[in-house]
Motif scaffolding. Structure first.
Motif, PDB file in Angstrom:
ATOM      1  N   LYS A 135      17.122   9.906  34.552  1.00 57.65           N
ATOM      2  CA  LYS A 135      17.546   8.833  33.643  1.00 57.65           C
ATOM      3  C   LYS A 135      16.690   8.790  32.370  1.00 57.65           C
ATOM      4  CE  LYS A 135      18.130   3.827  33.474  1.00 57.65           C
ATOM      5  NZ  LYS A 135      18.022   2.578  34.221  1.00 57.65           N
ATOM      6  N   ILE A 136      15.386   9.024  32.495  1.00 57.99           N
ATOM      7  CA  ILE A 136      14.513   8.976  31.321  1.00 57.99           C
ATOM      8  C   ILE A 136      14.274  10.370  30.718  1.00 57.99           C
ATOM      9  CG2 ILE A 136      13.400   6.841  32.085  1.00 57.99           C
ATOM     10  CD1 ILE A 136      10.888   8.578  32.770  1.00 57.99           C
ATOM     11  N   ASN A 137      15.102  11.328  31.126  1.00 54.60           N
ATOM     12  CA  ASN A 137      15.047  12.696  30.597  1.00 54.60           C
ATOM     13  C   ASN A 137      13.703  13.382  30.833  1.00 54.60           C
ATOM     14  OD1 ASN A 137      17.733  12.736  29.525  1.00 54.60           O
ATOM     15  ND2 ASN A 137      16.983  11.365  27.914  1.00 54.60           N
ATOM     16  N   LYS A 138      13.153  13.134  32.007  1.00 53.38           N
ATOM     17  CA  LYS A 138      11.884  13.765  32.380  1.00 53.38           C
ATOM     18  C   LYS A 138      12.201  15.028  33.178  1.00 53.38           C
ATOM     19  CE  LYS A 138       8.587  11.983  31.592  1.00 53.38           C
ATOM     20  NZ  LYS A 138       7.575  11.966  30.548  1.00 53.38           N
ATOM     21  N   ARG A 139      11.543  16.093  32.864  1.00 55.18           N
ATOM     22  CA  ARG A 139      11.737  17.348  33.590  1.00 55.18           C
ATOM     23  C   ARG A 139      11.189  17.195  35.008  1.00 55.18           C
ATOM     24  NH1 ARG A 139       8.394  22.237  33.254  1.00 55.18           N
ATOM     25  NH2 ARG A 139       9.584  23.812  34.335  1.00 55.18           N
ATOM     26  N   TYR A 140      11.911  17.733  35.982  1.00 61.98           N
ATOM     27  CA  TYR A 140      11.442  17.682  37.367  1.00 61.98           C
ATOM     28  C   TYR A 140      11.771  18.976  38.083  1.00 61.98           C
ATOM     29  CZ  TYR A 140      16.093  17.189  39.354  1.00 61.98           C
ATOM     30  OH  TYR A 140      17.373  17.435  39.736  1.00 61.98           O
ATOM     31  N   ILE A 141      11.000  19.244  39.110  1.00 60.23           N
ATOM     32  CA  ILE A 141      11.249  20.364  40.016  1.00 60.23           C
ATOM     33  C   ILE A 141      11.265  19.767  41.417  1.00 60.23           C
ATOM     34  CG2 ILE A 141      10.323  22.501  41.000  1.00 60.23           C
ATOM     35  CD1 ILE A 141       8.945  22.983  38.260  1.00 60.23           C
ATOM     36  N   ASP A 142      12.340  20.003  42.150  1.00 58.80           N
ATOM     37  CA  ASP A 142      12.434  19.520  43.531  1.00 58.80           C
ATOM     38  C   ASP A 142      12.217  20.692  44.471  1.00 58.80           C
ATOM     39  OD1 ASP A 142      12.898  18.164  45.893  1.00 58.80           O
ATOM     40  OD2 ASP A 142      15.078  18.194  45.669  1.00 58.80           O
ATOM     41  N   LEU A 143      11.231  20.568  45.322  1.00 60.91           N
ATOM     42  CA  LEU A 143      10.930  21.614  46.297  1.00 60.91           C
ATOM     43  C   LEU A 143      11.829  21.503  47.528  1.00 60.91           C
ATOM     44  CD1 LEU A 143       7.021  21.321  46.208  1.00 60.91           C
ATOM     45  CD2 LEU A 143       8.496  22.819  44.835  1.00 60.91           C
ATOM     46  N   GLY A 144      12.599  20.425  47.605  1.00 61.59           N
ATOM     47  CA  GLY A 144      13.491  20.194  48.734  1.00 61.59           C
ATOM     48  C   GLY A 144      14.928  20.539  48.381  1.00 61.59           C
ATOM     49  N   SER A 145      15.839  19.679  48.844  1.00 57.67           N
ATOM     50  CA  SER A 145      17.263  20.010  48.686  1.00 57.67           C
ATOM     51  C   SER A 145      18.072  18.864  48.090  1.00 57.67           C
ATOM     52  CB  SER A 145      17.842  20.368  50.064  1.00 57.67           C
ATOM     53  OG  SER A 145      17.702  19.266  50.950  1.00 57.67           O
ATOM     54  N   TYR A 146      17.427  17.927  47.389  1.00 58.46           N
ATOM     55  CA  TYR A 146      18.125  16.763  46.855  1.00 58.46           C
ATOM     56  C   TYR A 146      18.882  17.116  45.582  1.00 58.46           C
ATOM     57  CZ  TYR A 146      19.121  12.228  44.896  1.00 58.46           C
ATOM     58  OH  TYR A 146      19.765  11.147  44.368  1.00 58.46           O
ATOM     59  N   GLU A 147      20.107  16.635  45.473  1.00 58.91           N
ATOM     60  CA  GLU A 147      20.901  16.772  44.254  1.00 58.91           C
ATOM     61  C   GLU A 147      20.962  15.410  43.576  1.00 58.91           C
ATOM     62  OE1 GLU A 147      22.279  19.479  42.863  1.00 58.91           O
ATOM     63  OE2 GLU A 147      21.446  20.721  44.451  1.00 58.91           O
ATOM     64  N   PRO A 148      20.417  15.265  42.359  1.00 60.65           N
ATOM     65  CA  PRO A 148      20.404  13.956  41.698  1.00 60.65           C
ATOM     66  C   PRO A 148      21.810  13.479  41.345  1.00 60.65           C
ATOM     67  CG  PRO A 148      19.633  15.638  40.193  1.00 60.65           C
ATOM     68  CD  PRO A 148      19.821  16.304  41.530  1.00 60.65           C
TER      69      PRO A 148
END
Length: 151
Positions: A135-148
């Protein structure tokens, strides 16, 4: 200096190896540069984060481990090994009334360049933080399996 926030579920489900994935992210993203890590307690994932951050800091001593604490918190000073101090600095969040984990993590996300998360579909709290980062346009890396969620 790049600032990194973390958020993860307290348990690790499935065959993934978040420690190996996290070290791979560190190697690929930070290119041997000094980094500031916002760390906190996230159960088993938090233990892995601390271990990997300490390993990275050993190779890159200018890196720093920062504990983001609400005004009510007492900083955690060990990595579960008695006598080993791991925190370089404690930052007290100066936002009135922030004393829950979710708001503290959101503060770290807002003040970081990158969020590294470990989530799967079943952990609502972590997925909320990932959705907040999107939502705040922050870059993220997910090590799991979640789809935003789609915005």
């Amino acid at each position: 200096m790049m600032k990194i926030a973390f958020c993860g579920c307290s348990g690790i489900n499935g065959p993934t190896d978040p420690e190996q994935k996290l070290m791979s992210v560190f190697e690929n993203e930070f290119d041997g540069k000094a980094v500031e890590f916002f760390i906190g307690g996230f159960g088993f994932f938090g233990f892995i984060v601390q271990k990997c951050c300490l390993q990275y800091k050993k190779a890159h001593p200018d890196s720093r481990l920062i504990y983001a604490a609400s005004h009510m918190d007492i900083p955690q000073k060990t990595d579960r090994s008695p006598g080993i101090s791991v925190i370089d600095e404690t930052v007290y969040i100066d936002e009135s009334g922030i004393d829950d984990v979710s708001e503290r993590i959101k503060w770290t996300v807002r003040n970081a360049d990158l969020l590294i998360a470990y989530a799967d579909q079943s952990y609502v709290g972590v997925s909320d933080i990932i959705n907040y980062a999107v939502k705040i346009n922050k870059r993220y890396i997910d090590l799991g399996s979640y789809e935003p969620k789609k915005q």
